[in-house]
Motif scaffolding. Sequence first.
Motif, PDB file in Angstrom:
ATOM      1  N   CYS A  37      44.889  11.188   2.136  1.00  0.00           N
ATOM      2  CA  CYS A  37      44.073  11.235   1.369  1.00  0.00           C
ATOM      3  C   CYS A  37      44.253   9.624   0.750  1.00  0.00           C
ATOM      4  O   CYS A  37      44.965   8.908   1.113  1.00  0.00           O
ATOM      5  CB  CYS A  37      44.539  12.179   0.509  1.00  0.00           C
ATOM      6  SG  CYS A  37      46.566  11.749  -0.504  1.00  0.00           S
ATOM      7  N   TRP A  38      43.567   9.495  -0.298  1.00  0.00           N
ATOM      8  CA  TRP A  38      44.107   8.261  -1.409  1.00  0.00           C
ATOM      9  C   TRP A  38      43.682   8.358  -2.285  1.00  0.00           C
ATOM     10  O   TRP A  38      43.357   9.793  -3.045  1.00  0.00           O
ATOM     11  CB  TRP A  38      42.317   7.159  -1.002  1.00  0.00           C
ATOM     12  CG  TRP A  38      41.993   7.376   0.442  1.00  0.00           C
ATOM     13  CD1 TRP A  38      41.325   7.567   1.321  1.00  0.00           C
ATOM     14  CD2 TRP A  38      42.093   6.035   1.331  1.00  0.00           C
ATOM     15  NE1 TRP A  38      41.311   7.135   2.683  1.00  0.00           N
ATOM     16  CE2 TRP A  38      41.329   6.869   2.482  1.00  0.00           C
ATOM     17  CE3 TRP A  38      42.950   4.873   1.390  1.00  0.00           C
ATOM     18  CZ2 TRP A  38      41.807   5.430   3.856  1.00  0.00           C
ATOM     19  CZ3 TRP A  38      43.687   3.924   1.992  1.00  0.00           C
ATOM     20  CH2 TRP A  38      42.528   4.019   3.053  1.00  0.00           C
TER      21      TRP A  38
ATOM     22  N   VAL B 161      44.469   1.100  -5.040  1.00  0.00           N
ATOM     23  CA  VAL B 161      44.592   2.720  -4.181  1.00  0.00           C
ATOM     24  C   VAL B 161      45.126   2.584  -2.812  1.00  0.00           C
ATOM     25  O   VAL B 161      45.171   1.913  -2.099  1.00  0.00           O
ATOM     26  CB  VAL B 161      42.763   2.681  -3.227  1.00  0.00           C
ATOM     27  CG1 VAL B 161      42.450   3.859  -2.495  1.00  0.00           C
ATOM     28  CG2 VAL B 161      41.881   2.860  -4.923  1.00  0.00           C
ATOM     29  N   SER B 162      45.661   3.909  -2.777  1.00  0.00           N
ATOM     30  CA  SER B 162      46.800   3.395  -1.576  1.00  0.00           C
ATOM     31  C   SER B 162      47.090   4.562  -0.570  1.00  0.00           C
ATOM     32  O   SER B 162      46.705   5.760  -0.998  1.00  0.00           O
ATOM     33  CB  SER B 162      48.069   3.601  -2.038  1.00  0.00           C
ATOM     34  OG  SER B 162      49.939   3.176  -0.824  1.00  0.00           O
ATOM     35  N   PRO B 163      46.820   4.603   1.530  1.00  0.00           N
ATOM     36  CA  PRO B 163      46.200   5.249   1.716  1.00  0.00           C
ATOM     37  C   PRO B 163      47.397   6.552   1.658  1.00  0.00           C
ATOM     38  O   PRO B 163      48.835   5.706   1.727  1.00  0.00           O
ATOM     39  CB  PRO B 163      45.759   5.362   2.884  1.00  0.00           C
ATOM     40  CG  PRO B 163      46.734   4.192   3.041  1.00  0.00           C
ATOM     41  CD  PRO B 163      47.439   3.569   1.687  1.00  0.00           C
ATOM     42  N   LYS B 164      47.399   7.735   1.816  1.00  0.00           N
ATOM     43  CA  LYS B 164      49.411   9.195   1.950  1.00  0.00           C
ATOM     44  C   LYS B 164      48.851   9.721   2.909  1.00  0.00           C
ATOM     45  O   LYS B 164      47.992  10.878   3.627  1.00  0.00           O
ATOM     46  CB  LYS B 164      49.538   9.578   0.518  1.00  0.00           C
ATOM     47  CG  LYS B 164      48.901   8.732  -0.944  1.00  0.00           C
ATOM     48  CD  LYS B 164      50.447   7.816  -0.227  1.00  0.00           C
ATOM     49  CE  LYS B 164      50.283   6.807  -2.130  1.00  0.00           C
ATOM     50  NZ  LYS B 164      51.202   5.812  -1.784  1.00  0.00           N
TER      51      LYS B 164
ATOM     52  N   LYS C 216      37.324  14.866  -4.159  1.00  0.00           N
ATOM     53  CA  LYS C 216      38.024  13.967  -5.078  1.00  0.00           C
ATOM     54  C   LYS C 216      38.448  14.851  -6.700  1.00  0.00           C
ATOM     55  O   LYS C 216      37.991  15.541  -7.356  1.00  0.00           O
ATOM     56  CB  LYS C 216      37.403  12.377  -5.748  1.00  0.00           C
ATOM     57  CG  LYS C 216      36.204  12.780  -6.603  1.00  0.00           C
ATOM     58  CD  LYS C 216      36.228  11.912  -7.492  1.00  0.00           C
ATOM     59  CE  LYS C 216      35.351  11.729  -8.445  1.00  0.00           C
ATOM     60  NZ  LYS C 216      34.468  10.387  -9.743  1.00  0.00           N
TER      61      LYS C 216
END
Length: 171
Positions: free
Chosen positions: A31-32, A44-47, A92
């Motif tokens: 998820c971002w 924005v960071s990927p998880k 989203k």
Amino acid sequence: MMPALDTSNQTSNRIMITSEVVDYISRSVLCWLATVDETGQPNVSPKEIFAAFDAEHIVIANIASPKSERNIEINSRVCISFVDIFVQKGFKAIGVARNVKRSDADFSRWSAPLEAMAGPKFPVRSVFVVQVISVEPIVAPSYRLYAAETTEKSQVASALQTYGVNKSGDV
């Protein structure tokens, strides 16, 4: 495998995270998480480890995200997106996040599904608990621009070709 939704502790009767949203969460590899800092600069960071907790909350493991953690402390408004890259659809979710630390009394409640997914390989430093305010679909432009010829099946075939992926069982 996604854990079952916990609906026992709902804060209201609204259901933001439907079974369709849960399905897309379970099909998404990442998820971002979008946050903003004190100057309004987006991040924005990927998880990798996340789950639908109940009908109003998404939980995200904070494994190594000091910038997301800092931004949530400054401004709790966030956006999370997750997409099935083959079907090219997803959702989203806009919400308000809080960072639940290991020292917080309710940490184990929020972290349980994430720690089960993470196992011992990824220590969960804290949990970003997002109370979802709104959910909107994400769809590839082809679905809108070429509605008559674009299907999930055609999108999957195109993505498999683009990414050079063989479906399970193909040799």
